[in-house]
Design a protein around this motif. Structure first.
Motif, PDB file in Angstrom:
ATOM      1  N   SER A  65       0.900  -1.176  -0.061  1.00  0.00           N
ATOM      2  CA  SER A  65       0.092   0.000   0.070  1.00  0.00           C
ATOM      3  C   SER A  65       0.877   1.388   0.096  1.00  0.00           C
ATOM      4  O   SER A  65       1.733   1.223   0.965  1.00  0.00           O
TER       5      SER A  65
ATOM      6  N   SER B 174      -0.288   4.474   0.230  1.00  0.00           N
ATOM      7  CA  SER B 174      -0.663   5.365   1.159  1.00  0.00           C
ATOM      8  C   SER B 174      -0.054   5.096   2.629  1.00  0.00           C
ATOM      9  O   SER B 174       0.301   5.916   3.560  1.00  0.00           O
ATOM     10  N   ARG B 175      -0.012   3.838   2.935  1.00  0.00           N
ATOM     11  CA  ARG B 175       0.180   3.043   4.237  1.00  0.00           C
ATOM     12  C   ARG B 175       1.842   3.344   4.266  1.00  0.00           C
ATOM     13  O   ARG B 175       2.440   3.813   5.552  1.00  0.00           O
TER      14      ARG B 175
ATOM     15  N   VAL C  28      -2.748   9.475  -3.233  1.00  0.00           N
ATOM     16  CA  VAL C  28      -2.128   8.641  -2.006  1.00  0.00           C
ATOM     17  C   VAL C  28      -1.750   9.543  -0.802  1.00  0.00           C
ATOM     18  O   VAL C  28      -1.897   9.210   0.300  1.00  0.00           O
TER      19      VAL C  28
ATOM     20  N   GLU D  96      -4.814  10.085   1.195  1.00  0.00           N
ATOM     21  CA  GLU D  96      -5.273   8.904   1.728  1.00  0.00           C
ATOM     22  C   GLU D  96      -4.249   8.800   3.356  1.00  0.00           C
ATOM     23  O   GLU D  96      -4.578   8.336   4.145  1.00  0.00           O
TER      24      GLU D  96
ATOM     25  N   ARG E 163      -6.534 -11.506   1.216  1.00  0.00           N
ATOM     26  CA  ARG E 163      -6.849 -10.068   0.697  1.00  0.00           C
ATOM     27  C   ARG E 163      -8.544 -10.192   0.952  1.00  0.00           C
ATOM     28  O   ARG E 163      -8.957  -9.055   1.413  1.00  0.00           O
TER      29      ARG E 163
ATOM     30  N   ALA F 217      -3.043  -5.100   8.022  1.00  0.00           N
ATOM     31  CA  ALA F 217      -2.588  -4.756   6.775  1.00  0.00           C
ATOM     32  C   ALA F 217      -0.891  -5.173   6.766  1.00  0.00           C
ATOM     33  O   ALA F 217      -0.427  -5.486   5.885  1.00  0.00           O
TER      34      ALA F 217
ATOM     35  N   GLU G  80       0.954  -7.800   4.464  1.00  0.00           N
ATOM     36  CA  GLU G  80       2.006  -7.448   3.931  1.00  0.00           C
ATOM     37  C   GLU G  80       3.085  -8.475   3.876  1.00  0.00           C
ATOM     38  O   GLU G  80       3.799  -8.623   2.987  1.00  0.00           O
TER      39      GLU G  80
END
Length: 240
Positions: free
Chosen positions: A14, A16-17, A54, A57, A131, A206, A210
């Motif tokens: 991700s 944005s993460r 991004v 977010e 997912r 998350a 990942e």
């Protein structure tokens, strides 16, 4: 800002993460002080090598943690250097707290290793199952659900990805009892605080996801341990 060691994000995982994690670390270190503003949106886009979507977010996530606020015409200002604590309930009976902590103690002995094994053994079907479980969890809590079943499904998917039936058997026996919120009465719940709490849970899921997708056993173990330890500390605070 470049002196703060910002790294352009990897195209894996991700985006944005990755941006929010870097900004959260910078704020926690005091490199952008409380009361100071973050760089403007276009500056953040350039530094991280990502789009405005991004960055927006990532800022939304920082807002959910209570770290920043955005005001039109002023920008995004740092409110605090550590995330605002989020709790799932107004109060919990002491008996229920002890039941929850007992289950979490058991899970802490099993699930970090299960996550590590999952990272080493997962196949394409496991990744897709994880997912989907993660997506269903996010959708559920965003619709004001307690997401108890979806939470269980995510952790059960991790157990399945170990390809060791013993892990899934343990989880089947625990069922929803593995999820602390399943033990809470409706009168104990704090809806607004629970939403913030579940956002934190989703972020931790998350990280676990990942790490498993990346096949990084150590990162998966650490992410699961952090997730369950944080939950244990949260519920232990109800003893006070």
């Amino acid at each position: 800002m470049n002196s703060l060691g910002v790294k352009r994000v990897s195209q894996q995982g991700s985006l944005s993460r990755q941006v929010s994690q870097q900004l959260e670390a910078i704020i926690a270190a005091g490199e952008i002080a409380v009361g100071d503003k973050l760089p403007p949106e276009n500056g953040l886009c350039e530094m991280f090598g990502v789009s405005r979507t991004v960055v927006r977010e990532a800022i939304t996530h920082l807002k959910s943690l209570g770290l920043v606020e955005t005001r039109r015409g002023i920008g995004t200002r740092v409110l605090r250097c550590a995330p605002e604590e989020a709790y799932p309930a107004k109060r919990i009976s002491l008996t229920t707290v002890e039941d929850i902590l007992g289950i979490l103690e058991l899970r802490l002995t099993l699930e970090p290793e299960a996550a590590a094994l999952a990272a080493s053994r997962r196949d394409d079907a496991d990744i897709e199952r994880l997912r989907q479980a993660h997506a269903r969890f996010i959708e559920a809590f965003q619709h004001q659900s307690q997401a108890r079943e979806e939470d269980f499904s995510f952790h059960f998917a991790v157990a399945q990805a170990t390809h060791n039936p013993a892990f899934t058997t343990v989880y089947e026996q625990l069922n929803l009892g593995a999820i602390p919120r399943a033990k809470l009465l409706s009168v104990e719940l704090d809806t607004a605080a629970t939403h913030r709490y579940l956002e934190r849970v989703a972020d931790e899921h998350a990280d676990i996801l990942e790490a498993i997708i990346a096949g990084d056993a150590n990162a998966a173990r650490d992410a699961m341990s952090h997730h369950l330890s944080r939950a244990s500390n949260t519920y232990a605070s109800y003893r006070e």
